[in-house]
Write a protein that holds these residues in place. Structure first.
Motif, PDB file in Angstrom:
ATOM      1  N   MET A 108      -4.172  -9.269 -17.869  1.00  0.00           N
ATOM      2  CA  MET A 108      -2.905  -9.248 -18.586  1.00  0.00           C
ATOM      3  C   MET A 108      -2.606 -10.666 -19.045  1.00  0.00           C
ATOM      4  O   MET A 108      -3.083 -11.630 -18.453  1.00  0.00           O
ATOM      5  N   GLU A 109      -1.785 -10.794 -20.095  1.00  0.00           N
ATOM      6  CA  GLU A 109      -1.464 -12.097 -20.656  1.00  0.00           C
ATOM      7  C   GLU A 109      -0.577 -12.927 -19.738  1.00  0.00           C
ATOM      8  O   GLU A 109      -0.697 -14.138 -19.681  1.00  0.00           O
ATOM      9  N   SER A 110       0.337 -12.301 -19.042  1.00  0.00           N
ATOM     10  CA  SER A 110       1.270 -13.043 -18.206  1.00  0.00           C
ATOM     11  C   SER A 110       0.985 -12.763 -16.728  1.00  0.00           C
ATOM     12  O   SER A 110       0.441 -11.725 -16.383  1.00  0.00           O
ATOM     13  N   PRO A 111       1.385 -13.699 -15.855  1.00  0.00           N
ATOM     14  CA  PRO A 111       1.189 -13.466 -14.420  1.00  0.00           C
ATOM     15  C   PRO A 111       2.032 -12.286 -13.951  1.00  0.00           C
ATOM     16  O   PRO A 111       3.127 -12.059 -14.459  1.00  0.00           O
ATOM     17  N   LEU A 112       1.506 -11.543 -12.991  1.00  0.00           N
ATOM     18  CA  LEU A 112       2.165 -10.324 -12.543  1.00  0.00           C
ATOM     19  C   LEU A 112       2.527 -10.401 -11.068  1.00  0.00           C
ATOM     20  O   LEU A 112       1.819 -11.008 -10.275  1.00  0.00           O
ATOM     21  N   ASP A 113       3.599  -9.756 -10.732  1.00  0.00           N
ATOM     22  CA  ASP A 113       4.016  -9.596  -9.353  1.00  0.00           C
ATOM     23  C   ASP A 113       3.439  -8.267  -8.859  1.00  0.00           C
ATOM     24  O   ASP A 113       3.485  -7.265  -9.580  1.00  0.00           O
ATOM     25  N   ILE A 114       2.905  -8.234  -7.632  1.00  0.00           N
ATOM     26  CA  ILE A 114       2.289  -7.015  -7.103  1.00  0.00           C
ATOM     27  C   ILE A 114       3.285  -5.858  -7.055  1.00  0.00           C
ATOM     28  O   ILE A 114       2.923  -4.710  -7.288  1.00  0.00           O
ATOM     29  N   ALA A 115       4.535  -6.154  -6.803  1.00  0.00           N
ATOM     30  CA  ALA A 115       5.559  -5.098  -6.772  1.00  0.00           C
ATOM     31  C   ALA A 115       5.713  -4.461  -8.152  1.00  0.00           C
ATOM     32  O   ALA A 115       5.882  -3.240  -8.268  1.00  0.00           O
ATOM     33  N   ALA A 120       4.752   0.057 -11.705  1.00  0.00           N
ATOM     34  CA  ALA A 120       4.215   0.564 -12.971  1.00  0.00           C
ATOM     35  C   ALA A 120       3.188   1.672 -12.726  1.00  0.00           C
ATOM     36  O   ALA A 120       3.168   2.671 -13.450  1.00  0.00           O
ATOM     37  N   ILE A 121       2.337   1.510 -11.725  1.00  0.00           N
ATOM     38  CA  ILE A 121       1.365   2.558 -11.407  1.00  0.00           C
ATOM     39  C   ILE A 121       2.088   3.855 -11.062  1.00  0.00           C
ATOM     40  O   ILE A 121       1.688   4.933 -11.504  1.00  0.00           O
ATOM     41  N   ASN A 122       3.170   3.752 -10.327  1.00  0.00           N
ATOM     42  CA  ASN A 122       3.927   4.948  -9.957  1.00  0.00           C
ATOM     43  C   ASN A 122       4.644   5.584 -11.141  1.00  0.00           C
ATOM     44  O   ASN A 122       5.032   6.746 -11.072  1.00  0.00           O
ATOM     45  N   ARG A 174       7.871  -4.771 -18.955  1.00  0.00           N
ATOM     46  CA  ARG A 174       8.532  -5.388 -17.800  1.00  0.00           C
ATOM     47  C   ARG A 174       8.543  -6.911 -17.935  1.00  0.00           C
ATOM     48  O   ARG A 174       9.562  -7.543 -17.677  1.00  0.00           O
ATOM     49  N   ALA A 175       7.429  -7.490 -18.376  1.00  0.00           N
ATOM     50  CA  ALA A 175       7.325  -8.945 -18.508  1.00  0.00           C
ATOM     51  C   ALA A 175       8.292  -9.486 -19.548  1.00  0.00           C
ATOM     52  O   ALA A 175       8.838 -10.580 -19.394  1.00  0.00           O
TER      53      ALA A 175
END
Length: 180
Positions: A108-115, A120-122, A174-175
């Protein structure tokens, strides 16, 4: 006591050994069931049914993989069976109309938070979520996923590709503060 000795005692219907093996794996298997069924009571039921099946089929365990891996597969299958019995019907795609591309790039282009990723998967539709979870989280390949979900290998690849696209879209929203 070594795990293999414990398993041998379980094969002989030793209740103490079965309880010890259960206690070794119950928390991890509950977490796996929860990833799929999303309800604590249902996850406990799935986990219990999985252990019952494992103990009944213990003579089929050949130690080609670890006991934990073997049991994990049972839990995942039971979780998916539970979900199918509730509502989910998987539809295979006509393979002649499908064109697949590489599904290895998950950047992904931006850093992601695991939460955010878990959330998003859910949010993914079930048919995509199951394949994404089996592929990314559980580490199964498309052949194994197709067997578990009773879909074709091509359908597994297509659902993963579409799930990845939808997941990336959700994470971008979200980002940039426009999603969820």
């Amino acid at each position: 006591m070594l795990e293999i000795d414990l398993i041998e005692k379980c094969k002989q219907n030793n209740r103490k050994a079965q309880m010890k093996l259960y206690n070794m794996y119950c928390d991890a298997m509950y977490c796996i069931a929860m990833r799929y069924v999303k309800n604590a009571d249902d996850a406990k039921d799935v986990m219990q049914e999985s252990f019952i099946k494992a103990f009944k089929k213990l003579d089929q365990f050949k130690a080609e993989v670890t006991f934990g891996s073997w049991l994990k597969r049972i839990v995942i299958n039971k979780s998916i069976d539970f979900l199918k019995s509730k509502r989910q019907h998987f539809v295979s795609l006509n393979e002649s109309f499908v064109q697949l591309v590489d599904d290895e790039n998950w950047e992904m282009e931006s850093p992601l938070d695991i939460a955010d990723v878990k959330f998003a998967i859910n949010k993914l539709p079930d048919k995509y979520r199951y394949v994404v979870m089996l592929y990314l989280i559980e580490g199964y390949d498309h052949e194994e996923i197709s067997q578990i979900l009773e879909i074709t290998n091509t359908t597994s690849r297509t659902h993963l590709l579409r799930g990845k696209q939808k997941l990336q879209s959700l994470l971008k929203e979200r980002a940039y503060g426009t999603g969820y």
